[in-house]
Scaffold this motif. Structure first.
Motif, PDB file in Angstrom:
ATOM      1  N   ALA A 623     -18.867 -40.629 107.191  1.00  9.92           N
ATOM      2  CA  ALA A 623     -18.441 -39.463 106.401  1.00  9.92           C
ATOM      3  C   ALA A 623     -18.680 -38.163 107.151  1.00  9.92           C
ATOM      4  O   ALA A 623     -18.971 -37.138 106.554  1.00  9.92           O
ATOM      5  CB  ALA A 623     -19.137 -39.450 105.040  1.00  9.92           C
ATOM      6  N   SER A 645     -14.572 -37.752 103.920  1.00 12.97           N
ATOM      7  CA  SER A 645     -15.530 -37.328 104.937  1.00 12.97           C
ATOM      8  C   SER A 645     -15.750 -35.818 104.828  1.00 12.97           C
ATOM      9  O   SER A 645     -14.955 -35.108 104.188  1.00 12.97           O
ATOM     10  CB  SER A 645     -15.038 -37.686 106.337  1.00 12.97           C
ATOM     11  OG  SER A 645     -14.957 -39.086 106.487  1.00 12.97           O
ATOM     12  N   THR A 672     -23.542 -34.542 105.860  1.00 11.03           N
ATOM     13  CA  THR A 672     -22.608 -35.506 105.279  1.00 11.03           C
ATOM     14  C   THR A 672     -22.952 -35.786 103.818  1.00 11.03           C
ATOM     15  O   THR A 672     -22.373 -36.665 103.200  1.00 11.03           O
ATOM     16  CB  THR A 672     -22.623 -36.827 106.076  1.00 11.03           C
ATOM     17  OG1 THR A 672     -23.967 -37.320 106.150  1.00 11.03           O
ATOM     18  CG2 THR A 672     -22.096 -36.605 107.484  1.00 11.03           C
TER      19      THR A 672
END
Length: 716
Positions: A623, A645, A672
């Motif tokens: 991600a 992502s 992330t």
């Protein structure tokens, strides 16, 4: 096994250990025996016995066990009329007499199940008046230990010479804590472990948030800082009694650790050298660095300096950043020299090439950092911005404004340029900063920190940015949740994962950078080649470098793909294949799709279509940043909208996923996560909000006299 702490290095020489088990450990809150804890304790003793340790136990709990039994018998034999009368307190000696046999029977049963032999030794304080008794006692214990028998001591309260042994503190020893301290001296123990119902000695009552555990007790430092709470809820001792016993034993040469009897494997972990509990050692004062400022003190100082920074005007804060940029360029030769020394030492130590690459400040890097800082300085001031204005009621206005988070802790490996970026962002956002760098970049970090700190004006303070160079371990820093507001780890996925699992402080960052480039069947292969080559070889050690190349199955035999693979190999990139690519291209098989090479290597795999590519990314990606190369706008939009992502690109290299390239001026890292900030994190990610209300004497009064309007107002 956790890494042993250097203050516990003597543990490797420990052979004879005395373990004192308190009443609060032996019993539950209702007074009944804590069978689970006792069983786990006996299992640890069994393990130590097997490892060759000589284990001696001192146990409390007989009075508590006896009191529970006698109360039950009295209840069974009482009439309803008897129960209406005031209940007399049970005699402590009678409780001890009844409880001793039951307690020892339980120990014997548990040890027997573990194939360990134990013995009971009941003593009173008057016994130790007799030198012959002491000599016979030592001989008996030596014989038992030679036979691998665990001696279990307990004060014989039933026949103690004191009138009220559970209250009287006179005598050679006066409770089982002091008995344990006395036995440590008499039996020449190498270590005394006092088990408690808390993790160790705290600076105040353990239940209070500001109280912090003291890992190594130093009398000169801690004696006047500590306040003791109530004594044990069930026994005669408590922390005061344990500390007194620890003083006696440690001053006589036997180190003492006070630790939790509730925690899993606490005794074994102590003997493995882990920094748990509180250590008392006669040489402890020699271990305290005289000049080091503790991380806590640095964090408090950073917060104070950040508040002074926030009080400056926008132009004054801007000037600080410009001064920092100038200082970096003026000291470039010195910075480069220190960095080269770090790089040489890392190469000599055999560090991985990817780490050495991140450590190196390449030519032009200082100029690039200075340029980023100037860009940051010329951006709109992020502090005290009015984000929303609402009229709550007539002449009652509410404003939502931006403000700094407070104090940031950055733990980073290798990359000294991260120090510069993060420090400049902290200054721009008005935050205090603690930096804990890796030892491989010590010289680079030290000179960079000095150059930046020297550029800070006196009305802010040099301690706005603290570089932690003392023996504070990362684990200790992560416990400072009352003075640190955000942790940002920059380094390996192992470092990031460990930090996320080890702190209550919010963590901003990412553990992996498994970035993908997907070449769709409609891609312009010249564009695809430029993107793939840049994403892989521009800076292979970066977290935004391509690690997996996904290719539409229709391009399996295309000349464009062959050209890309040949170009990658000619640049020295090792290519590994997924199950399909391994067969089709006859290349080595990749061990895993979820792998961050951080080097001149990548994985390639063929997929059926864009949906297959998206599914692959969701299953194996991290991600972070993923890219599609295609001329089909519909396919591109599908990819951009569905890939979950932090950054998703169309026809652009993953290497663009960077704070400076995004125009953020610099970045503290790439997140992330989904809370607070995501993707490259610049100034905005280091801010929070505060609400400011301006009224004219309004009160709530049950909402009787307030006419709410809740009208949005223009920003001023």
């Amino acid at each position: 096994m956790a890494t042993a702490d250097q203050t516990r290095s003597f543990m490797k020489d420990v052979k004879r250990v005395i373990i004192k088990v308190g009443t609060a450990v032996v019993t539950r809150h209702d007074g009944r025996l804590a069978l689970g804890r006792l069983g786990a304790l006996c299992e640890q003793v069994k393990e130590l016995n097997t490892l060759g340790y000589e284990v001696i136990m001192v146990t409390s709990g007989a009075v508590g066990v006896g009191r529970q039994r006698l109360k039950y018998r009295k209840l069974v034999n009482s009439s309803f009329a008897d129960l209406q009368k005031p209940q007399m307190e049970l005699d402590g000696k009678a409780c001890a007499a009844v409880g001793q046999s039951g307690l020892m029977a339980l120990y014997d049963m548990l040890f027997t199940q573990l194939d360990v032999s134990s013995s009971q030794l009941l003593v009173t304080d008057s016994d130790f008046d007799n030198p012959n008794f002491r000599e016979r006692l030592r001989e008996t214990v030596e014989s038992l230990l030679d036979l691998k028998v665990v001696p279990v001591f307990n004060e014989n309260d039933a026949i103690s010479t004191r009138k009220a042994p559970y209250e009287d503190s006179s005598g050679i020893f006066w409770d089982n804590d002091s008995l344990a301290g006395l036995l440590a001296i008499e039996l020449k123990a190498d270590l005394l472990v006092l088990l408690s119902d808390v993790d160790g000695l705290y600076s105040g009552p353990p239940s209070e948030p500001q109280s912090k555990i003291i890992h190594t007790y130093i009398k000169e430092k801690h004696h006047n800082e500590i306040t003791f709470g109530d004594k044990s809820r069930v026994g005669r001792g408590g922390m005061t009694a344990k500390v007194k016993a620890a003083f006696v034993a440690s001053n006589s040469g036997t180190p003492v650790v006070i630790t939790s009897g509730f925690a899993s494997q606490s005794i074994v972990r102590v003997l493995q050298g882990e920094k748990i509990g509180t250590l008392f050692h006669k040489d402890a004062s020699l271990w305290e660095p005289s000049k080091d400022v503790s991380a806590r003190e640095m964090a408090v100082a950073a917060r104070e300096c950040s508040r002074r920074l926030q009080n400056l005007s926008s132009d004054e804060r801007k000037k600080i950043l410009l001064d920092v940029a100038d200082a970096l360029e003026a000291n470039e030769d010195l910075i480069r020299a220190e960095n080269e020394a770090d790089v040489l030492a890392a190469q000599d130590a055999g560090y991985e090439k990817s780490l050495v690459a991140r450590l190196t400040l390449k030519p032009g890097k200082i100029a690039s950092l200075a340029k980023s800082i100037r860009t940051l300085a010329n951006m709109e001031d992020p502090i005290n911005q009015i984000l929303k204005r609402t009229e709550v009621a007539e002449n009652l206005v509410l404003e939502k404004t931006s403000c700094p988070l407070g104090v940031l802790l950055i733990v980073f490996e290798s990359r000294p340029d991260a120090l510069v970026q993060i420090a400049s962002l902290a200054i721009r956002s008005g935050n205090g900063l603690l930096l804990k760098g890796g030892k491989e970049a010590m010289r680079s970090n030290t000179i960079l920190h000095k150059v930046i700190s020297d550029a800070l004006p006196d009305n802010v303070g040099k301690r706005l940015i603290g570089l932690v160079t003392s023996r504070d371990e990362i684990a200790d820093l992560l416990k400072l949740d009352d003075v640190i507001d955000l942790v940002i780890p920059r380094g390996s996925n192992k470092l990031v994962s460990q930090i996320k699992a080890s702190t209550k402080i919010p963590v901003l960052g990412h553990a992996d950078g498994v970035c993908h480039v997907y070449i769709d069947k409609s891609a312009d292969m010249d564009i695809a080649k430029r993107i793939v080559m840049d994403a892989k070889i521009d800076y292979p050690a970066a977290c935004n470098a391509m690690e997996t190349l996904l290719v539409h199955k229709d391009l399996t035999k295309s000349p464009g793909l062959d050209d890309i693979l040949i170009s990658l190999k000619s640049e020295g990139v090792s290519i590994y294949g997924g199950p399909v690519a391994h067969e089709v291209l006859s290349i080595p098989k990749a061990d895993s799709f979820h792998h961050e090479y951080s080097s001149m290597a990548c994985t390639i795999e063929f997929v059926d279509d864009v949906q297959s590519a998206i599914g692959h990314i969701h299953r194996y990606g991290s991600a972070h940043t993923d890219c599609i190369v295609t001329t089909d706008s519909k396919v591109a939009e599908t990819f951009l909208r569905q890939v979950d992502s932090a950054a998703v690109f169309h026809n652009a290299s993953t290497r663009f996923s960077d704070g400076a390239r995004f125009g953020l001026g610099a970045e503290v890292g790439i997140s992330t996560g989904r809370i607070h900030a995501r993707g490259p994190v610049g100034v905005e990610g280091l801010l929070t909000t505060r609400w400011i209300m301006r009224g004219s004497g309004q009160v709530v009064n049950g909402d009787k006299d307030v006419a709410y309007t809740h009208k949005n107002l223009p920003l001023q």
